[in-house]
Design an enzyme around this catalytic site. Structure first.
Site, mmCIF file in Angstrom:
data_model
loop_
_atom_site.group_PDB
_atom_site.id
_atom_site.type_symbol
_atom_site.label_atom_id
_atom_site.label_comp_id
_atom_site.label_asym_id
_atom_site.label_seq_id
_atom_site.Cartn_x
_atom_site.Cartn_y
_atom_site.Cartn_z
ATOM 1 N N ARG A 90 0.838 -1.187 0.000
ATOM 2 C CA ARG A 90 0.000 0.000 0.000
ATOM 3 C C ARG A 90 0.879 1.246 0.000
ATOM 4 O O ARG A 90 1.935 1.254 0.636
ATOM 5 C CB ARG A 90 -0.825 -0.033 1.286
ATOM 6 C CG ARG A 90 -2.101 0.760 1.279
ATOM 7 C CD ARG A 90 -2.626 0.846 2.697
ATOM 8 N NE ARG A 90 -3.011 -0.450 3.231
ATOM 9 C CZ ARG A 90 -4.280 -0.882 3.275
ATOM 10 N NH1 ARG A 90 -5.252 -0.126 2.843
ATOM 11 N NH2 ARG A 90 -4.555 -2.058 3.777
ATOM 12 N N SER A 144 8.135 -4.741 6.416
ATOM 13 C CA SER A 144 7.797 -5.697 7.474
ATOM 14 C C SER A 144 8.682 -6.932 7.474
ATOM 15 O O SER A 144 8.197 -8.059 7.352
ATOM 16 C CB SER A 144 6.340 -6.113 7.335
ATOM 17 O OG SER A 144 5.546 -4.988 7.150
ATOM 18 N N ASP A 171 6.496 -3.182 10.585
ATOM 19 C CA ASP A 171 5.043 -2.990 10.704
ATOM 20 C C ASP A 171 4.563 -2.985 12.155
ATOM 21 O O ASP A 171 3.606 -2.291 12.502
ATOM 22 C CB ASP A 171 4.254 -4.019 9.869
ATOM 23 C CG ASP A 171 4.643 -5.457 10.155
ATOM 24 O OD1 ASP A 171 5.608 -5.686 10.897
ATOM 25 O OD2 ASP A 171 3.956 -6.358 9.616
HETATM 26 C C1 BG6 Z 1 -1.611 -3.933 7.880
HETATM 27 C C2 BG6 Z 1 -0.433 -3.039 8.138
HETATM 28 O O1 BG6 Z 1 -2.765 -3.341 8.357
HETATM 29 O O2 BG6 Z 1 -1.391 -5.151 8.556
HETATM 30 C C3 BG6 Z 1 0.810 -3.716 7.590
HETATM 31 O O3 BG6 Z 1 -0.620 -1.799 7.516
HETATM 32 C C4 BG6 Z 1 0.981 -5.063 8.226
HETATM 33 O O4 BG6 Z 1 1.925 -2.931 7.838
HETATM 34 C C5 BG6 Z 1 -0.267 -5.864 8.043
HETATM 35 O O5 BG6 Z 1 2.085 -5.741 7.663
HETATM 36 C C6 BG6 Z 1 -0.166 -7.187 8.779
HETATM 37 O O6 BG6 Z 1 -1.278 -8.002 8.467
HETATM 38 P P1 BG6 Z 1 -1.345 -8.946 7.178
HETATM 39 O O7 BG6 Z 1 -2.469 -9.857 7.508
HETATM 40 O O8 BG6 Z 1 -1.628 -8.051 6.017
HETATM 41 O O9 BG6 Z 1 -0.028 -9.628 7.100
HETATM 42 C C1 GLC Z 2 7.530 -11.423 9.822
HETATM 43 C C2 GLC Z 2 8.623 -10.373 9.701
HETATM 44 C C3 GLC Z 2 8.408 -9.283 10.732
HETATM 45 C C4 GLC Z 2 7.007 -8.734 10.609
HETATM 46 C C5 GLC Z 2 5.999 -9.856 10.737
HETATM 47 C C6 GLC Z 2 4.583 -9.380 10.608
HETATM 48 O O1 GLC Z 2 7.681 -12.072 11.027
HETATM 49 O O2 GLC Z 2 9.864 -10.979 9.899
HETATM 50 O O3 GLC Z 2 9.321 -8.259 10.524
HETATM 51 O O4 GLC Z 2 6.806 -7.789 11.615
HETATM 52 O O5 GLC Z 2 6.262 -10.825 9.763
HETATM 53 O O6 GLC Z 2 4.297 -8.826 9.369
#
Ligand code: BG6
Ligand code: GLC
Ligand code: BG6
Ligand code: GLC
Length: 947
Positions: A522, A586, A640
């Site tokens: 995003r 992340s 994240d």
């Molecule tokens: C989102 C965040 O809402 O959630 C991201 O903006 C994050 O940064 C993500 O990585 C984590 O959830 P998922 O289910 O998308 O991995």
């Molecule tokens: C994985 C990544 C970590 C992140 C998590 C959630 O574990 O290594 O950095 O915070 O996923 O997205």
């Protein structure tokens, strides 16, 4: 004339005695409404152990769907007959059920003897049956219709004619199992215990899918029905339905229908095995109707209206009036003479008039029973109608029981009453032809499948003891990760993030945030303004990241990111501006400052080459430069978890933990600087990205990993890595396929069951690692009770219907001395990344200003040489006699003529000691020493800014 006169007098007294049995329509409506209120109350959590109508959850969540199959044994205990059955069920198009059964007697002394005798007798009967069927060696799954109130398999209390000792409060399966063990002759796989109402509903449900109610009008009286899960407070979950065994026989035990009970009812109750209990059952079921009749007959005889006023021996005998006699006497086809003959059989020497009166008494009593039962059933069907939210309900009630089946009028009156009291319901009564054993076998078929899954997934159930142990282990991992000595080899990396506080409300500006690594890539524009109140405006766009890009070369990946960013800026018409950018990335990154992130290793679904070990900010900058069509100022890389904590911290100042349970799992939290060896300085706090997904990568979770976890790991992009993460993120598809259940299969119950176990474990595991963080925070603060907020995000947490509840519950259990608020990040981590960027941007500006202001204090090399030269001249002037008096630098003699030469032992040693001390302490001092200028104004330029 005399005779007629006598009859008229008889009539009046007879009418007076029977009047209380004739219930007016209003009274019946009142009974219906009271029953309804008791049903509702029994479903409430606060009613546990208090409600008279117990509303017991049965954990049967659906009626048969035709997929059941197999060969089962069934026991049917608690009605008129004790039966052992063999049931063969075929599924598919030629679905069918074949049954073989044998009735066994249970002598009274066994019904009312010891529990051991009763269950030994049952096992004896099973043995005979197996012998009789020639299947002695087969260890078949067994379903047990046990027609007494049970809560989760435990007998709440005996009813009807049973009173064996040492059974109440005991587990029925255990008692049967023990008896099988005592006999030591064969083994059985006891899979399900089912109430007869439930067995009946299932038996009928096999024929008619609209059957969602099971009614027994036999020795006892009871009903079960499918209730919406959301109305059952004591069972977790809101989806679907579950069968509730109402145990309505106990209706009125709190006195709420005492006003319609007659003195005869009270006499029957007092003479029963369970006085004061099952009051409604005692007015409506076969076991008691004969007794009521007998009490009335005794009374009428006493009044001289019957049997010439003589109470015979047999009339004094409790239980002589069985339901079957009642049914015979009331049969319309029977001539009075035949009634007399029946009475004679019972040892009652009757006249013709006696026979008329007896028949009338029986009629009144059974009619009241049917009317009362109808009023209760009306309450049930009305509730079903309201649950479904329909004007008119069409529903089928599966029925069984000798009273309903054999009595000439009971069923008709019952049906009429339901029609009268629930006019909006069109109720079909389906008689269970095969008894409840068939239904029990059907339930066993489903349960057996779940049972197998349970055995298979047994290792996924973690006790609180194990969870507390996991929590302690994780706490140790955190400690290792924070220490300089152990960090290099620690599985849990505990990465410093250089984020030092959550938003304080002063942030403002116009930012771009990239959010890469979750389910979606995003890009956002975040505008934080400060008119009156701090407000945040966000616009965002989701970009697709195809798998071949995630798994291709790093250059291609970052070109893709740069391209998407270009597109976004184009759309926002800001290509000419150089806006500060915050980058939520992340994945685990090593940072020495906010705007640098060395990717340690890819996790989750990413595996682009040439990125591990490189600075992702540099890579992105390079990709942007290469394009040359816009410029960007990447001020911060944040994980994240950190972005989430910052997003939530914006709304709740207490937020100091960020948690992700989505495609991956991870948490960050605010740690005291003094615990972070890897960063200099002891003051304040810094956010640590734990990267707890890697917990267990050193083998420390092997004892709780299952074969499924290993298989999932083997098939992943990064075998041997992120082992905790792989246990938390549900690899359901793999497990289901292994179990032979294709996720698309109609086999929903099994799927649901697997999901429950696997997600339960996931939430429990996260609760224990989160618990470790919470304990750390509490210890850091030195408080007895921790009050804190955890910011959370991730699709699993957000979308799974029960995940959050479970996580909260287990966390509370594992860390009881805390008050934790879970705050869902509504707007993703982008907003938080923008906040970090805002702080970084503000500090960068500040430093630029400071640099400007203090520019004069910075001396050039030439200036310093000048100073040296001048000082040298001054010193010389001070030492010269001629110029000493006027010199600025005085150069005063002290008359100390030498430094120590090591011979003066008394004073020499401490001096050496001092030197040695400061040498050995050099490393630990260095941190503090170097701190001093840093804390002051000699700050590095904007590129080393920390927030
Ligand atoms: C989102 C965040 O809402 O959630 C991201 O903006 C994050 O940064 C993500 O990585 C984590 O959830 P998922 O289910 O998308 O991995
Ligand atoms: C994985 C990544 C970590 C992140 C998590 C959630 O574990 O290594 O950095 O915070 O996923 O997205
Ligand atoms: C039988 C069922 O048909 O009916 C039993 O198989 C049930 O499970 C019984 O208990 C109820 O009727 P009664 O009259 O035998 O108590
Ligand atoms: C009694 C039992 C109940 C059973 C009913 C019909 O009321 O308590 O469990 O369903 O009899 O047999």
């Amino acid at each position: 004339y005399f005779a007629i006169h006598l009859l008229a007098a008889q009539r009046r007294r007879l009418d007076a005695a029977l009047a209380p049995f004739l219930l007016a329509p209003d009274t019946l409506r009142e009974v219906r409404d009271k029953m309804r209120a008791e049903l509702e109350y029994g479903l409430k959590r606060e009613a546990q152990g208090k409600a008279t109508v117990k509303m017991l959850p049965t954990y049967v969540c659906g009626t048969p769907d035709g997929t059941e199959k197999g060969k089962f044994l069934a026991l049917d205990l608690g009605g008129t007959n004790f039966r052992v059955l063999l049931v063969k069920i075929k599924s598919g198009r030629k679905r069918s059920v074949q049954m073989y059964n044998k009735i066994f007697a249970i002598p009274l002394e066994i019904m009312q003897g010891t529990g051991e005798e009763l269950f030994d007798h049952i096992v004896q009967c099973i043995a005979e049956f197996l012998e009789y069927m020639g299947i002695k060696g087969a260890c078949l799954p067994l379903g047990f219709t046990f027609s007494f109130p049970c809560r989760q398999g435990t007998l709440v209390g005996w009813t009807k004619g049973f009173k064996a000792t040492d059974c109440e409060g005991e587990d029925v399966v255990d008692m049967l199992r023990e008896a099988i063990r005592r006999r030591n002759e064969f083994d059985l796989d006891i899979v399900a215990v089912v109430n007869d109402t439930v067995g009946t509903m299932m038996t009928c449900g096999y024929e008619d899918p609209n059957c969602e109610i099971g009614l027994i009008a036999g020795t006892g009286s009871n009903v079960c029905y499918m209730e919406d899960m959301k109305n059952i407070e004591i069972v977790e979950g809101n989806e679907g339905k579950m069968c509730i065994n109402t145990e309505w026989g106990a209706f009125g035990d709190n006195g709420c229908i005492d006003h319609i009970r007659t003195k005869y009812d009270r006499e029957v109750d007092e003479g029963s095995l369970n006085p004061g209990k099952q009051r409604y059952e005692k007015m409506t079921s076969g076991m008691y109707l004969g007794e009521i009749v007998r009490q009335i007959l005794i009374d009428l005889t006493k009044q001289g209206l019957l049997f010439r006023g003589h109470i015979s021996e047999s009339l004094r005998k409790r239980g002589i009036f069985e339901t079957k006699f009642l049914s015979q006497i009331e049969s319309d086809r029977l001539a009075l003479l035949q009634v007399r003959r029946i009475l004679q059989q019972l040892g009652l020497d009757s006249t013709c008039e006696d026979s008329i009166i007896v028949k009338e008494v029986c009629g009144v009593v059974s009619r009241r029973a049917a009317r009362l039962c109808g009023a209760g059933l009306a309450a049930i069907v009305e509730k079903k109608r309201e649950n479904r939210g329909v004007e008119h309900l069409q529903i089928t009630v599966g029925v069984d029981g000798t009273l309903y089946k054999l009595h000439p009028h009971f069923s008709t009156v019952l049906r009429e009453t339901v029609k009268e009291l629930a006019p909006q319901c069109d109720v079909t009564f389906l008689l269970s032809e095969d008894g409840s054993g068939k239904g029990a076998a059907l339930i066993t078929a489903v349960a057996k499948r779940l049972h197998n899954i349970d055995k298979y997934l047994y290792a996924m159930r973690l006790s609180d003891e194990t969870l507390l142990d996991v929590m302690a282990r994780f706490r140790r991992e955190m400690k290792n990760g924070l220490s300089r000595d152990f960090n290099p080899t620690a599985a849990v990396k505990m990465l410093p993030t250089f984020v030092r506080s959550i938003p304080d409300g002063s942030e403002k500006g116009d930012f771009i945030a990239l959010d890469l690594g979750g389910s979606y890539f995003r890009i956002l524009r975040v505008k934080v303004s400060h008119e009156k109140k701090q407000t945040v405006q966000m616009e965002s766009e989701i970009y697709n990241t195809p798998e071949d890009i995630m798994h291709g070369s790093g250059t291609r990946l970052f070109d893709h990111v740069a391209e998407c960013l270009g597109d976004f800026m184009e759309k926002q018409q800001i290509k000419d501006k150089k806006l500060p950018v915050g980058f939520t990335f992340s994945f685990p990154c090593r940072q020495t400052k906010l705007d640098e992130g060395i990717l340690i290793t890819w996790t989750k679904r990413f595996k682009a080459s040439g990125v591990e070990g490189a600075d992702v900010v540099k890579l992105l900058n390079k990709a942007i430069k290469k394009r040359g069509d816009y410029d960007a100022d990447i001020m911060a890389v944040v994980n994240d978890t950190v972005g989430t904590m910052m997003t939530c911290g914006f709304d709740d100042q207490r937020c100091e933990v960020g948690l992700i349970i989505g495609t991956g799992t991870n948490a960050c939290y605010m740690e005291e600087m003094r615990h972070i060896d890897l960063v200099e300085g002891d003051e304040g706090r810094m956010c640590i990205n734990t990267e707890w997904g890697a917990f267990g990568d050193d083998g420390s979770l092997e004892d709780i990993r299952t074969e499924f976890d290993r298989e999932i790991d083997r098939g992943s992009l990064n075998p041997g890595k992120q082992l905790f993460e792989k246990m938390v993120i549900l690899g359901l598809h793999k497990i289901l396929t292994r179990l032979g259940v294709e996720p698309s299969h109609e086999d929903c119950i099994a799927v649901q069951h697997v999901c429950t176990i696997v997600s339960f474990r996931s939430a429990n595991l996260v609760a224990s690692t989160l618990g470790a963080i919470l304990n750390q925070l509490r210890d850091n603060k030195g408080v007895g009770r921790l009050r804190t907020t955890v910011g959370v995000d991730g699709s699993l947490y957000k979308m799974h219907p029960q995940y959050a509840r479970r996580l909260h519950k287990t966390t509370r259990r594992l860390v009881p001395d805390s008050e934790v608020r879970f705050l869902l990040s509504e707007s993703g981590s982008g907003k938080g990344a923008a906040m970090v960027t805002a702080v970084a941007y503000r500090l960068a500006e500040q430093h630029r200003l400071i640099d400007e202001t203090l520019a004069e204090f910075k001396l050039t090399h030439e200036q310093l040489l000048q100073v040296k030269k001048r000082m040298r001249a001054e010193m010389e002037a001070g030492l010269k006699k001629k110029t000493h008096d006027t010199a600025k630098v005085k150069m005063l003699p002290t008359f100390v003529r030498s430094t120590p030469d090591g011979t003066g032992s008394a004073t020499g040693f401490p001096v050496w000691g001092l030197v040695r001390l400061s040498r050995s302490g050099a490393t630990s001092c260095a941190k503090e020493i170097s701190l001093l200028p840093c804390a002051g104004c000699w700050l590095p330029g904007p590129s080393k800014v920390t927030a």
